[in-house]
Motif scaffolding. Structure first.
Motif, mmCIF file in Angstrom:
data_model
loop_
_atom_site.group_PDB
_atom_site.id
_atom_site.type_symbol
_atom_site.label_atom_id
_atom_site.label_comp_id
_atom_site.label_asym_id
_atom_site.label_seq_id
_atom_site.Cartn_x
_atom_site.Cartn_y
_atom_site.Cartn_z
ATOM 1 N N ALA A 110 0.828 -1.201 0.000
ATOM 2 C CA ALA A 110 0.000 0.000 0.000
ATOM 3 C C ALA A 110 0.865 1.254 0.000
ATOM 4 N N ARG A 111 1.916 1.254 0.800
ATOM 5 C CA ARG A 111 2.844 2.389 0.848
ATOM 6 C C ARG A 111 3.514 2.608 -0.503
ATOM 7 N N ASP A 112 4.010 1.529 -1.122
ATOM 8 C CA ASP A 112 4.755 1.669 -2.369
ATOM 9 C C ASP A 112 3.845 2.021 -3.540
ATOM 10 N N ALA A 113 2.585 1.604 -3.481
ATOM 11 C CA ALA A 113 1.647 1.992 -4.537
ATOM 12 C C ALA A 113 1.434 3.504 -4.526
ATOM 13 N N VAL A 114 1.363 4.078 -3.345
ATOM 14 C CA VAL A 114 1.224 5.533 -3.229
ATOM 15 C C VAL A 114 2.516 6.222 -3.671
ATOM 16 N N ARG A 115 3.647 5.746 -3.186
ATOM 17 C CA ARG A 115 4.931 6.342 -3.553
ATOM 18 C C ARG A 115 5.186 6.262 -5.052
ATOM 19 N N GLY A 116 4.684 5.203 -5.678
ATOM 20 C CA GLY A 116 4.889 5.021 -7.110
ATOM 21 C C GLY A 116 3.881 5.749 -7.969
ATOM 22 N N GLY A 117 2.946 6.476 -7.328
ATOM 23 C CA GLY A 117 1.963 7.241 -8.075
ATOM 24 C C GLY A 117 0.858 6.420 -8.694
ATOM 25 N N LEU A 118 0.651 5.196 -8.200
ATOM 26 C CA LEU A 118 -0.400 4.360 -8.776
ATOM 27 C C LEU A 118 -1.776 4.741 -8.259
ATOM 28 N N ALA A 119 -1.843 5.263 -7.045
ATOM 29 C CA ALA A 119 -3.134 5.640 -6.455
ATOM 30 C C ALA A 119 -2.886 6.466 -5.206
ATOM 31 N N PRO A 120 -3.826 7.345 -4.842
ATOM 32 C CA PRO A 120 -3.675 8.100 -3.593
ATOM 33 C C PRO A 120 -3.980 7.251 -2.365
ATOM 34 N N ASP A 121 -4.740 6.174 -2.559
ATOM 35 C CA ASP A 121 -5.115 5.277 -1.462
ATOM 36 C C ASP A 121 -4.536 3.895 -1.778
ATOM 37 N N GLY A 122 -3.427 3.558 -1.139
ATOM 38 C CA GLY A 122 -2.753 2.303 -1.441
ATOM 39 C C GLY A 122 -3.562 1.087 -1.067
ATOM 40 N N ALA A 123 -4.271 1.137 0.055
ATOM 41 C CA ALA A 123 -5.062 -0.010 0.479
ATOM 42 C C ALA A 123 -6.199 -0.288 -0.500
ATOM 43 N N ALA A 124 -6.843 0.777 -0.986
ATOM 44 C CA ALA A 124 -7.920 0.599 -1.959
ATOM 45 C C ALA A 124 -7.376 0.051 -3.269
ATOM 46 N N TRP A 125 -6.213 0.551 -3.682
ATOM 47 C CA TRP A 125 -5.573 0.049 -4.905
ATOM 48 C C TRP A 125 -5.300 -1.437 -4.790
ATOM 49 N N LEU A 126 -4.805 -1.864 -3.624
ATOM 50 C CA LEU A 126 -4.483 -3.266 -3.415
ATOM 51 C C LEU A 126 -5.737 -4.133 -3.433
ATOM 52 N N ALA A 127 -6.816 -3.653 -2.851
ATOM 53 C CA ALA A 127 -8.069 -4.400 -2.852
ATOM 54 C C ALA A 127 -8.598 -4.583 -4.270
ATOM 55 N N GLU A 128 -8.446 -3.562 -5.104
ATOM 56 C CA GLU A 128 -8.880 -3.663 -6.498
ATOM 57 C C GLU A 128 -8.060 -4.694 -7.261
ATOM 58 N N ARG A 129 -6.738 -4.714 -7.017
ATOM 59 C CA ARG A 129 -5.889 -5.688 -7.711
ATOM 60 C C ARG A 129 -6.244 -7.107 -7.270
ATOM 61 N N GLU A 130 -6.576 -7.255 -6.011
ATOM 62 C CA GLU A 130 -6.972 -8.575 -5.513
ATOM 63 C C GLU A 130 -8.163 -9.106 -6.297
ATOM 64 N N GLN A 131 -9.188 -8.269 -6.468
ATOM 65 C CA GLN A 131 -10.380 -8.709 -7.184
ATOM 66 C C GLN A 131 -10.086 -8.987 -8.656
ATOM 67 N N GLU A 132 -9.244 -8.155 -9.263
ATOM 68 C CA GLU A 132 -8.897 -8.371 -10.666
ATOM 69 C C GLU A 132 -8.149 -9.680 -10.861
ATOM 70 N N VAL A 133 -7.172 -9.943 -10.005
ATOM 71 C CA VAL A 133 -6.370 -11.160 -10.144
ATOM 72 C C VAL A 133 -7.219 -12.399 -9.881
ATOM 73 N N LEU A 134 -8.010 -12.382 -8.824
ATOM 74 C CA LEU A 134 -8.842 -13.547 -8.526
ATOM 75 C C LEU A 134 -9.866 -13.790 -9.632
ATOM 76 N N GLY A 135 -10.401 -12.718 -10.192
ATOM 77 C CA GLY A 135 -11.327 -12.878 -11.304
ATOM 78 C C GLY A 135 -10.648 -13.470 -12.520
ATOM 79 N N LEU A 136 -9.451 -13.023 -12.801
ATOM 80 C CA LEU A 136 -8.695 -13.539 -13.939
ATOM 81 C C LEU A 136 -8.358 -15.013 -13.764
#
Length: 394
Positions: A110-136
């Motif tokens: 979550a920290r690195d997602a924010v630092r890398g400019g992927l999202a302002p909310d790292g925890a939310a970004w991670l939750a979205e990736r979880e759903q995408e990967v599990l769906g895939l």
């Protein structure tokens, strides 16, 4: 208080770890259970650890348990290390050591997602990736490279480490997300797209891989089960040994020891260790024996305090600076050197000390056995010790 000498500890090791000729396990699953878990950081270690403990075991036999019967399963757990678990021990890992790793990984991601400019909310970004990967992955197992192609954010690179750290450069975040999901027991390293010496795992939903998932115990129950099995395999061990192996807090270790009714025993050198209450009977000396074990074998890596089987002067030659073991040669419960292969794949023992003739003969016999099992295949390692590297052919 019962006293357990270093000699008796080595005698316990010989029989419990199934590495002594005449006391080897009948199959891969029994050998894994004997060790509680197998180290799997490097793919060959699993095969070589099992070959050392089971006579006549073929690579296909191991593959069958890993990928067909799925009685042995890879799981990230203690100390953020990949292990092979007996299937029935997985719930204990998921609820304790693996959960601890997953929490730590989630915070960093979550920290690195924010630092890398992927999202302002790292925890939310991670939750979205979880759903995408599990769906895939619901459509079937995929390798990491395929997942990164199909989930755009999984192919992103983010800064890691401190500002002035040599590890602070941009690194792919996708593999780390998969590692996090694996630690939680949501996905698993399934079929291997490579051969036994490399890993090209297809990530697969755990429920798909195992079928109906077993219930998870409470955290305290889970730690207690891991400690109970560790004590049966490695006991007696010190509190420091157990805490290091588990990668857990001292509080968790103390609760687990109390839960399994472990009893304290005195050790040579003035220290104290622990045994299960029904495992305090004295063990007889097994007689002379030799063994050759691979890089990161669970016997070599079972304890933090290794003085009863390892000369401290040999540590810089046989272990790296992080405490990771290279190949090891054993005589009567002590590490006496390592083993290497020549260009033709023949195994040769490299002793750190002058050994008696019977030790040299026994180790030579084990070298012939391992040479035959490898059948000309060369095993390389990122964890080659100083001694191994010095013996490599130009």
């Amino acid at each position: 208080m019962r006293h357990v000498t270093d000699e008796e500890r080595r005698a316990r090791l010989a029989a419990r770890h199934r590495i002594m000729p005449g006391a080897r396990a009948p199959d891969a699953v029994s050998a894994t259970r004997a060790m509680t878990v197998l180290h799997a950081t490097e793919p060959p270690t699993v095969y070589l650890s099992l070959a050392a403990r089971v006579d006549g075991l073929a690579r296909e036999d191991i593959d069958r348990e890993l990928y067909v019967h799925r009685s042995l399963v890879k799981q990230l757990a203690m100390r953020r290390t990949l292990f092979v678990f007996p299937r029935d021990l997985l719930p204990a890992a998921w609820a304790s050591a693996s959960a601890r790793v997953a929490i730590q990984e989630a915070t960093r991601l979550a920290r690195d997602a924010v630092r890398g400019g992927l999202a302002p909310d790292g925890a939310a970004w991670l939750a979205e990736r979880e759903q995408e990967v599990l769906g895939l992955l619901a459509g079937g197992g995929l390798q990491t490279s395929d997942i990164r192609k199909q989930v755009p954010d999984m192919d992103a690179k983010v800064p890691t480490g401190g500002v002035n750290s040599k590890w602070g450069g941009p690194t792919p975040i996708g593999p780390r997300v998969l590692t996090w999901l694996g630690a939680r027991g949501l996905i698993v390293r399934g079929r291997n797209g490579g051969h036994w010496r490399i890993s090209r795992a297809e990530w697969t939903p755990m429920e798909t891989w195992l079928g109906e998932l077993p219930a998870r115990p409470s955290e305290d129950e889970a730690y207690a089960e891991l400690v109970r099995r560790w004590l049966h395999t490695f006991g007696p061990g010190t509190t420091r040994d157990i805490q290091w192996w588990l990668g857990a807090t001292l509080t968790a270790v103390r609760r687990a020891l109390a839960a399994v009714d472990a009893v304290e025993v005195s050790l040579d050198g003035g220290g104290t260790g622990w045994l299960l209450a029904d495992d305090v009977d004295e063990v007889e000396e097994p007689g002379p024996w030799a063994a050759l074990l691979p890089v990161l074998d669970p016997t070599t890596m079972g304890w933090k305090e290794r003085g009863f089987y390892l000369d401290p002067a040999d540590v810089p030659y046989l272990f790296d600076s992080n405490g990771n073991a290279g190949t090891t040669a054993w005589w009567n419960g002590r590490i006496v050197g390592c083993w290497v292969q020549d260009a033709a794949g023949k195994v040769r023992v490299v002793s750190r000390h002058t050994l008696p003739a019977d030790a040299e003969a026994a180790l030579a016999a084990e070298a012939e056995r391992l040479t035959a099992w490898l059948d000309g295949e060369i095993v390389n390692s990122l964890y080659a010790s100083k001694q191994m590297k010095s013996e490599r052919l130009p």
